[in-house]
Design a protein around this motif. Structure first.
Motif, PDB file in Angstrom:
ATOM      1  N   ASP A 119       3.794  -7.820  -2.175  1.00 38.70           N
ATOM      2  CA  ASP A 119       2.402  -6.947  -1.802  1.00 38.70           C
ATOM      3  C   ASP A 119       2.808  -6.029  -0.319  1.00 38.70           C
TER       4      ASP A 119
ATOM      5  N   THR B  77       2.706  -5.624  -8.831  1.00 35.50           N
ATOM      6  CA  THR B  77       1.832  -6.529  -7.649  1.00 35.50           C
ATOM      7  C   THR B  77       2.339  -7.877  -7.784  1.00 35.50           C
TER       8      THR B  77
ATOM      9  N   THR C 232      -4.634  -8.187  -6.007  1.00 34.03           N
ATOM     10  CA  THR C 232      -3.910  -6.885  -6.084  1.00 34.03           C
ATOM     11  C   THR C 232      -3.724  -6.248  -7.463  1.00 34.03           C
TER      12      THR C 232
END
Length: 446
Positions: free
Chosen positions: A37, A340, A345
Motif C-alpha cells: 500500500d 491492495t 484498503t
C-alpha cells in the motif's frame, strides 16, 4: 456537408491513443501494488505533480499544434520553422523547472508527516518520475504537434502503444530482474516515454520531408510574435490543467489528516487511475470537438454543432451505463483484492470503484464543453469553470463530505469522493447550460 456523426468517427483513433497513454501510469499502480500500500500511495501522491507537468505539455501542444496547423493551411513554411524554433526555446526553459520540482519532492517528502515507509516511497518515486519528465515528456511536444498538425492521428495512437509496451517491459525487468522497487517503477515510466517520443520523431520527420519535397508551403512570411502565437492558447490550457493538479493536492492533503491515511490515499489512487482510464473515450472525443466546432462555426452551421454535441452526450450516457457500470460491477472485487495489501484498503477501494460510472457521467460534460467554447474562439469560459470546480467547489465539498460521512458512521473517504462527484456535477451542469445558451444566441445571430 459532413454529417454530424463524423464527430464520433473523428475520435475513433484517438480513443486507442488516449487509453494507451493512460495505461502508462496505470501500469505503475499495478506494479506498485506488488510492493504494498505504501508504494501505491506514493503513486497517488505524485499525481498532482504529474498533472503540473501535463498542464505544461498540454498547453504547449495545444498552442503549437494550432500555430502549425494555421501555418500549413496558409502555406507558410517559414512560420512552421519559426514556431518550431520558438517552442524548442520554451521547452529548454521548462527543463530546469521540472528538475527543480523533482529535487523539491526529494527534500520535502520526508518532512510531509506521512508514515515513514510511505514518505520514503513517495520521495523516490516522485523525484525520479517528475525529475525525469524534464528529459522524456517535454521533448515530445514538438513531434507530437507536428504529427497532429499533419492530421495523422494514427501515428499519435502508435506512439502511445510504443510508450506503454516499453514501460511494461521495463517494469518487469527492473522490478523482478533488478529488484529496484519504486525506483525501478518510476524509471521504467521515464524511459518508456522515449519509445513514444522516438516513434513520433520518425513520423514527424517523414511528414516534414514530404511537405518540403512537395513544396506545399512556399510562403516566407514570418510571424512578428511567434511566441505569443503559441502561448495565447497554451496559457489558458495550462492553467486549466494546473487547477486539475490542485484538486489532487487538496484530496491528498485531506486524506493525509484522516484516519488510515496510507490506506485511504492508496485506495483513492487506484480509484483515480481507473476513472481516468474510463474517461479516455470522453477525453478523445473532447480533442476532436475543438476542430469540429471551429470548422462548423466557420461554415455558420450552429445546428450541426448542437446535434453533434447532443449525440456525444448520449454516447457518454450509453457508455457509462452499458459499458463502464457492468465492467466495474464485475472487476471491482478483483481489482480491489489484487491491487491492495490490507483489508481496510481493499474495502475503501471496492466502495470507490463502484462510483466510477458516476464519475464518468459527472465529469464528461465538463471535459466536452471546454473545447467546444475554444472552437467558438472563446478560451475564457474554460478557465472560469475550472476555477469554479477546482478552487471554489472541490475543497469545501470534499471536506464537508468527509465530515458528514464520519458523523454518519462511514469512512471519511466515502463522503470525500461523494463531495468530489457533486463538485464535478455542479460544474458540468453549469458549463453545459452556459454552452447551450451560447449556441442558441449564436444560432439567432446567424
Amino acid at each position: 456537408m459532413t454529417r454530424s456523426p463524423s464527430l464520433l468517427r473523428m475520435a475513433g483513433p484517438l480513443v486507442v491513443s488516449f487509453w494507451m497513454r493512460a495505461a502508462v501510469t496505470f501500469v505503475d499502480t499495478i506494479f506498485a501494488a506488488l510492493l504494498g500500500d505504501a508504494a501505491v500511495a506514493a503513486v497517488g501522491l505524485t499525481v498532482p505533480f504529474e498533472f503540473l507537468m501535463l498542464a505544461v505539455w498540454v498547453g504547449l501542444s495545444t498552442g503549437l499544434t494550432s500555430a502549425l496547423a494555421r501555418a500549413m493551411g496558409a502555406r507558410q513554411g517559414a512560420r512552421i520553422r519559426q514556431y518550431t524554433r520558438a517552442c524548442w526555446r520554451i521547452i529548454l526553459a521548462m527543463v530546469p523547472v521540472s528538475l527543480a520540482l523533482g529535487v523539491g519532492i526529494w527534500i520535502v517528502a520526508p518532512l510531509s508527516g506521512l508514515a515513514p515507509e510511505t514518505a520514503r516511497a513517495f520521495q523516490v518515486y516522485g523525484a525520479v518520475l517528475i525529475g525525469g519528465s524534464a528529459f522524456s515528456v517535454f521533448w515530445s511536444v514538438i513531434p507530437d504537434s507536428l504529427v497532429k498538425a499533419h492530421q495523422d492521428t494514427r501515428s499519435t495512437m502508435w506512439a502511445g502503444i510504443w510508450t506503454n509496451a516499453l514501460n511494461f517491459g521495463l517494469n518487469v525487468l527492473f522490478l523482478f530482474g533488478f529488484h529496484w522497487g519504486v525506483f525501478g517503477i518510476a524509471l521504467s515510466t521515464v524511459l518508456g516515454r522515449f519509445g513514444g517520443l522516438s516513434y513520433a520523431l520518425i513520423q514527424a520527420r517523414r511528414h516534414e520531408r514530404q511537405r518540403i519535397a512537395t513544396g506545399a508551403t512556399p510562403g516566407q512570411d514570418v510571424d512578428p510574435r511567434p511566441y505569443w502565437a503559441i502561448l495565447a492558447l497554451a496559457l489558458p490550457a495550462s492553467i486549466t490543467f494546473a487547477l486539475v493538479a490542485l484538486e489532487g493536492a487538496v484530496v491528498n492533503a485531506l486524506l493525509a489528516r484522516l484516519d488510515h491515511p496510507t490506506e485511504a490515499i492508496a485506495a483513492y489512487s487506484i480509484y483515480y487511475r481507473i476513472v481516468l482510464f474510463a474517461l479516455q473515450p470522453v477525453i478523445a472525443a473532447s480533442v476532436a470537438v475543438l476542430p469540429y466546432v471551429a470548422h462548423r462555426w466557420g461554415q455558420g452551421d450552429v445546428g450541426a454543432i448542437r446535434r453533434s454535441l447532443a449525440q456525444v452526450y448520449r454516447a457518454v450516457l450509453v457508455y457509462s451505463a452499458l459499458v463502464v457500470a457492468p465492467v466495474m460491477l464485475v472487476i471491482a472485487p478483483w481489482v480491489a483484492a489484487s491491487l491492495t495489501e490490507s483489508e481496510i484498503t481493499r474495502q475503501y477501494t471496492l466502495f470507490a470503484l463502484r462510483l466510477v460510472p458516476l464519475a464518468c457521467l459527472a465529469g464528461a460534460p465538463f471535459l466536452l464543453c471546454r473545447p467546444a467554447f475554444e472552437g467558438l474562439n472563446r478560451g475564457r469560459p474554460g478557465v472560469l469553470m475550472a476555477v469554479l470546480r477546482y478552487l471554489v467547489l472541490t475543497g469545501p465539498l470534499a471536506w464537508i463530505g468527509a465530515r458528514a460521512s464520519i458523523a454518519l458512521g462511514f469512512a471519511a473517504l466515502h463522503g470525500l469522493i461523494a463531495g468530489l462527484l457533486l463538485a464535478a456535477a455542479i460544474a458540468s451542469l453549469t458549463f453545459l447550460l452556459w454552452l447551450r445558451a451560447e449556441l442558441r444566441a449564436r444560432a439567432v445571430g446567424v
